[in-house]
Design a protein around this motif. Structure first.
Motif, PDB file in Angstrom:
ATOM      1  N   HIS A 160       0.821  -1.212   0.000  1.00 60.65           N
ATOM      2  CA  HIS A 160       0.000   0.000   0.000  1.00 60.65           C
ATOM      3  C   HIS A 160       0.856   1.264   0.000  1.00 60.65           C
ATOM      4  O   HIS A 160       0.454   2.287  -0.559  1.00 60.65           O
ATOM      5  CB  HIS A 160      -0.931  -0.001   1.212  1.00 60.65           C
ATOM      6  N   ASP A 161       2.030   1.195   0.594  1.00 62.11           N
ATOM      7  CA  ASP A 161       2.906   2.372   0.642  1.00 62.11           C
ATOM      8  C   ASP A 161       3.522   2.677  -0.718  1.00 62.11           C
ATOM      9  O   ASP A 161       3.911   3.815  -0.985  1.00 62.11           O
ATOM     10  CB  ASP A 161       4.021   2.156   1.672  1.00 62.11           C
ATOM     11  N   VAL A 162       3.619   1.676  -1.570  1.00 68.48           N
ATOM     12  CA  VAL A 162       4.221   1.841  -2.893  1.00 68.48           C
ATOM     13  C   VAL A 162       3.156   2.012  -3.968  1.00 68.48           C
ATOM     14  O   VAL A 162       3.312   2.825  -4.882  1.00 68.48           O
ATOM     15  CB  VAL A 162       5.130   0.633  -3.226  1.00 68.48           C
ATOM     16  N   ALA A 163       2.083   1.249  -3.869  1.00 72.07           N
ATOM     17  CA  ALA A 163       1.016   1.265  -4.875  1.00 72.07           C
ATOM     18  C   ALA A 163      -0.335   1.316  -4.179  1.00 72.07           C
ATOM     19  O   ALA A 163      -1.035   0.293  -4.064  1.00 72.07           O
ATOM     20  CB  ALA A 163       1.118   0.038  -5.773  1.00 72.07           C
ATOM     21  N   PRO A 164      -0.728   2.483  -3.683  1.00 62.71           N
ATOM     22  CA  PRO A 164      -1.930   2.573  -2.838  1.00 62.71           C
ATOM     23  C   PRO A 164      -3.236   2.285  -3.565  1.00 62.71           C
ATOM     24  O   PRO A 164      -4.246   2.024  -2.902  1.00 62.71           O
ATOM     25  CB  PRO A 164      -1.890   4.021  -2.327  1.00 62.71           C
ATOM     26  N   THR A 165      -3.261   2.321  -4.899  1.00 69.80           N
ATOM     27  CA  THR A 165      -4.517   2.061  -5.600  1.00 69.80           C
ATOM     28  C   THR A 165      -4.790   0.578  -5.817  1.00 69.80           C
ATOM     29  O   THR A 165      -5.895   0.207  -6.198  1.00 69.80           O
ATOM     30  CB  THR A 165      -4.555   2.783  -6.957  1.00 69.80           C
ATOM     31  N   ILE A 166      -3.793  -0.275  -5.592  1.00 72.09           N
ATOM     32  CA  ILE A 166      -4.024  -1.716  -5.720  1.00 72.09           C
ATOM     33  C   ILE A 166      -4.886  -2.174  -4.554  1.00 72.09           C
ATOM     34  O   ILE A 166      -4.568  -1.915  -3.391  1.00 72.09           O
ATOM     35  CB  ILE A 166      -2.696  -2.493  -5.750  1.00 72.09           C
ATOM     36  N   ARG A 167      -5.953  -2.839  -4.873  1.00 70.40           N
ATOM     37  CA  ARG A 167      -6.874  -3.290  -3.834  1.00 70.40           C
ATOM     38  C   ARG A 167      -6.341  -4.536  -3.136  1.00 70.40           C
ATOM     39  O   ARG A 167      -5.579  -5.309  -3.714  1.00 70.40           O
ATOM     40  CB  ARG A 167      -8.258  -3.552  -4.440  1.00 70.40           C
ATOM     41  N   GLN A 168      -6.769  -4.710  -1.889  1.00 70.70           N
ATOM     42  CA  GLN A 168      -6.288  -5.824  -1.092  1.00 70.70           C
ATOM     43  C   GLN A 168      -7.469  -6.542  -0.430  1.00 70.70           C
ATOM     44  O   GLN A 168      -8.292  -5.916   0.227  1.00 70.70           O
ATOM     45  CB  GLN A 168      -5.298  -5.340  -0.027  1.00 70.70           C
ATOM     46  N   GLU A 169      -7.529  -7.836  -0.655  1.00 64.30           N
ATOM     47  CA  GLU A 169      -8.539  -8.698  -0.025  1.00 64.30           C
ATOM     48  C   GLU A 169      -7.779  -9.909   0.525  1.00 64.30           C
ATOM     49  O   GLU A 169      -7.750 -10.967  -0.087  1.00 64.30           O
ATOM     50  CB  GLU A 169      -9.604  -9.116  -1.033  1.00 64.30           C
ATOM     51  N   ILE A 170      -7.144  -9.729   1.655  1.00 68.26           N
ATOM     52  CA  ILE A 170      -6.224 -10.739   2.193  1.00 68.26           C
ATOM     53  C   ILE A 170      -7.042 -11.858   2.833  1.00 68.26           C
ATOM     54  O   ILE A 170      -7.470 -11.780   3.983  1.00 68.26           O
ATOM     55  CB  ILE A 170      -5.242 -10.101   3.191  1.00 68.26           C
ATOM     56  N   ARG A 171      -7.242 -12.908   2.078  1.00 69.10           N
ATOM     57  CA  ARG A 171      -8.172 -13.966   2.469  1.00 69.10           C
ATOM     58  C   ARG A 171      -7.742 -14.723   3.729  1.00 69.10           C
ATOM     59  O   ARG A 171      -8.586 -15.171   4.510  1.00 69.10           O
ATOM     60  CB  ARG A 171      -8.344 -14.955   1.320  1.00 69.10           C
ATOM     61  N   LYS A 192     -17.126  -2.635  -7.698  1.00 68.46           N
ATOM     62  CA  LYS A 192     -18.235  -2.834  -6.773  1.00 68.46           C
ATOM     63  C   LYS A 192     -17.711  -3.504  -5.505  1.00 68.46           C
ATOM     64  O   LYS A 192     -16.774  -4.298  -5.563  1.00 68.46           O
ATOM     65  CB  LYS A 192     -19.311  -3.703  -7.422  1.00 68.46           C
ATOM     66  N   PRO A 193     -18.285  -3.216  -4.356  1.00 68.84           N
ATOM     67  CA  PRO A 193     -17.827  -3.877  -3.130  1.00 68.84           C
ATOM     68  C   PRO A 193     -18.175  -5.358  -3.150  1.00 68.84           C
ATOM     69  O   PRO A 193     -19.145  -5.779  -3.795  1.00 68.84           O
ATOM     70  CB  PRO A 193     -18.587  -3.135  -2.024  1.00 68.84           C
ATOM     71  N   THR A 194     -17.374  -6.157  -2.473  1.00 68.12           N
ATOM     72  CA  THR A 194     -17.634  -7.583  -2.318  1.00 68.12           C
ATOM     73  C   THR A 194     -18.159  -7.827  -0.909  1.00 68.12           C
ATOM     74  O   THR A 194     -17.535  -7.403   0.057  1.00 68.12           O
ATOM     75  CB  THR A 194     -16.352  -8.402  -2.541  1.00 68.12           C
ATOM     76  N   ARG A 195     -19.283  -8.484  -0.812  1.00 66.85           N
ATOM     77  CA  ARG A 195     -19.852  -8.709   0.517  1.00 66.85           C
ATOM     78  C   ARG A 195     -18.966  -9.651   1.316  1.00 66.85           C
ATOM     79  O   ARG A 195     -18.284 -10.520   0.754  1.00 66.85           O
ATOM     80  CB  ARG A 195     -21.263  -9.279   0.417  1.00 66.85           C
ATOM     81  N   ARG A 251     -21.189 -18.808  -7.965  1.00 68.11           N
ATOM     82  CA  ARG A 251     -20.050 -18.824  -7.041  1.00 68.11           C
ATOM     83  C   ARG A 251     -20.192 -17.749  -5.977  1.00 68.11           C
ATOM     84  O   ARG A 251     -21.014 -16.832  -6.087  1.00 68.11           O
ATOM     85  CB  ARG A 251     -18.728 -18.572  -7.789  1.00 68.11           C
ATOM     86  N   PHE A 252     -19.339 -17.820  -4.934  1.00 69.01           N
ATOM     87  CA  PHE A 252     -19.302 -16.744  -3.948  1.00 69.01           C
ATOM     88  C   PHE A 252     -18.950 -15.455  -4.683  1.00 69.01           C
ATOM     89  O   PHE A 252     -18.037 -15.439  -5.506  1.00 69.01           O
ATOM     90  CB  PHE A 252     -18.255 -17.025  -2.867  1.00 69.01           C
ATOM     91  N   PRO A 253     -19.655 -14.358  -4.407  1.00 63.05           N
ATOM     92  CA  PRO A 253     -19.429 -13.134  -5.189  1.00 63.05           C
ATOM     93  C   PRO A 253     -18.031 -12.565  -4.997  1.00 63.05           C
ATOM     94  O   PRO A 253     -17.477 -12.578  -3.903  1.00 63.05           O
ATOM     95  CB  PRO A 253     -20.500 -12.172  -4.656  1.00 63.05           C
ATOM     96  N   ASP A 254     -17.482 -12.072  -6.093  1.00 61.37           N
ATOM     97  CA  ASP A 254     -16.164 -11.448  -6.094  1.00 61.37           C
ATOM     98  C   ASP A 254     -16.222 -10.324  -7.125  1.00 61.37           C
ATOM     99  O   ASP A 254     -16.750 -10.523  -8.216  1.00 61.37           O
ATOM    100  CB  ASP A 254     -15.087 -12.469  -6.472  1.00 61.37           C
ATOM    101  N   ASN A 255     -15.681  -9.169  -6.789  1.00 60.37           N
ATOM    102  CA  ASN A 255     -15.767  -8.036  -7.717  1.00 60.37           C
ATOM    103  C   ASN A 255     -14.727  -8.087  -8.831  1.00 60.37           C
ATOM    104  O   ASN A 255     -14.626  -7.164  -9.626  1.00 60.37           O
ATOM    105  CB  ASN A 255     -15.676  -6.709  -6.967  1.00 60.37           C
TER     106      ASN A 255
END
Length: 276
Positions: free
Chosen positions: A51-62, A174-177, A195-199
């Motif tokens: 995030h400090d280098v590329a703040p626009t990359i989204r993160q969904e740490i499963r 879109k947000p992922t529930r 499937r389980f929803p994923d954006n």
């Protein structure tokens, strides 16, 4: 793919970047320190928070959550945070800029993975009675085959810091529930609406799908799904990443900063050197 000419193209890129920045997650603050927080191993100074280098990359740490093949948060994930070596982060930032120009963003599911997390996977795989997530993540594979079929191993390239599990999301995202433990599970290879929803874009399977349909070049995926896999793969390959053929989401930046070292510091900002 055809691109717009400047200045129109430049204006579009700037607008997309602003939208993505506004929606990007803030640096993770939750930190499950637990017992033994002091005296833990620390990351070498070559590691950074993505995030400090590329703040626009989204993160969904499963693996910080129970929505994974084990059905519980994984050892060593004390924050929903992507840590990688700095050269890997810079390469991802370059790939992100390329995708933003086309109206997409990267999203990571996992990055650096401590050895204690890999050990957690091994213990789980040996417990043949724990099948709570089978219906989603490995419905066509018997659990006693996970080692032999290569889905679980005692070492992971993720522990070296240059490997990420990653996908592409169409903007505006879109947000992922959130996953609700105990909810009915659907096969990871089912058609997208089931499937389980994923954006993310449709790549034919969900993340961590223990199934041959997740092989990057599996011929059974649709034309659209194949194109989405190719978009991810070619974008990252241009920045020095190589794909694991058995997992469309798995990429390693080469040359690796630590090609022979498997780290075990926790996933936490506290693990990073003070300069970060």
């Amino acid at each position: 793919m055809r691109t717009l000419r400047t200045p129109l193209r430049a204006a579009l890129v700037a607008a997309v970047a602003l939208v993505s920045l506004a929606a990007a997650p803030a640096p993770a603050t939750a930190d499950r320190t637990g017992p033994g927080g002091r005296g833990e191993p620390r990351a070498p100074e070559e590691f950074v928070a993505l995030h400090d280098v590329a703040p626009t990359i989204r993160q969904e740490i499963r693996y910080f959550t129970p929505h994974n093949f084990a059905g519980e948060p994984i050892d060593g994930y004390r924050a929903p945070l992507c840590l990688v070596t700095e050269d890997t982060a810079q390469a991802l930032a370059r790939a992100q800029r390329s995708l933003l120009e086309r109206g997409y963003t990267l999203k990571v599911y996992d990055c650096y993975r401590p050895q204690r997390a890999v050990n957690h996977f091994v213990r789980w795989a040996k417990d043949l009675d724990d099948q709570r997530m089978k219906a989603e993540f490995y419905p066509r594979v018997e659990k006693n085959r996970l080692f032999a079929d290569g889905y679980i191993a005692e070492k992971s390239g993720h522990s070296r810091g240059s490997t990420v599990d990653i996908t592409v999301v169409k903007l505006p995202a879109k947000p992922t529930r959130p996953y609700v433990p105990g909810e009915p599970l659907k096969p990871c290879y089912a058609p997208r609406p089931e499937r389980f929803p994923d954006n993310s874009v449709d790549t034919g399977t969900g993340f961590d799908c223990f199934d041959t349909l997740a092989h990057t070049d599996d011929p059974r995926v649709t034309v659209e799904q194949r194109a989405n896999r190719r978009l991810l793969k070619t974008t990252l390959e241009r920045q020095g990443f190589t794909n694991l053929p058995e997992e469309w989401w798995h990429f390693t930046h080469k040359p690796e900063t630590f090609p022979d070292t498997y780290f075990d510091f926790p996933v936490s900002r506290r693990s990073l050197a003070s300069r970060h």
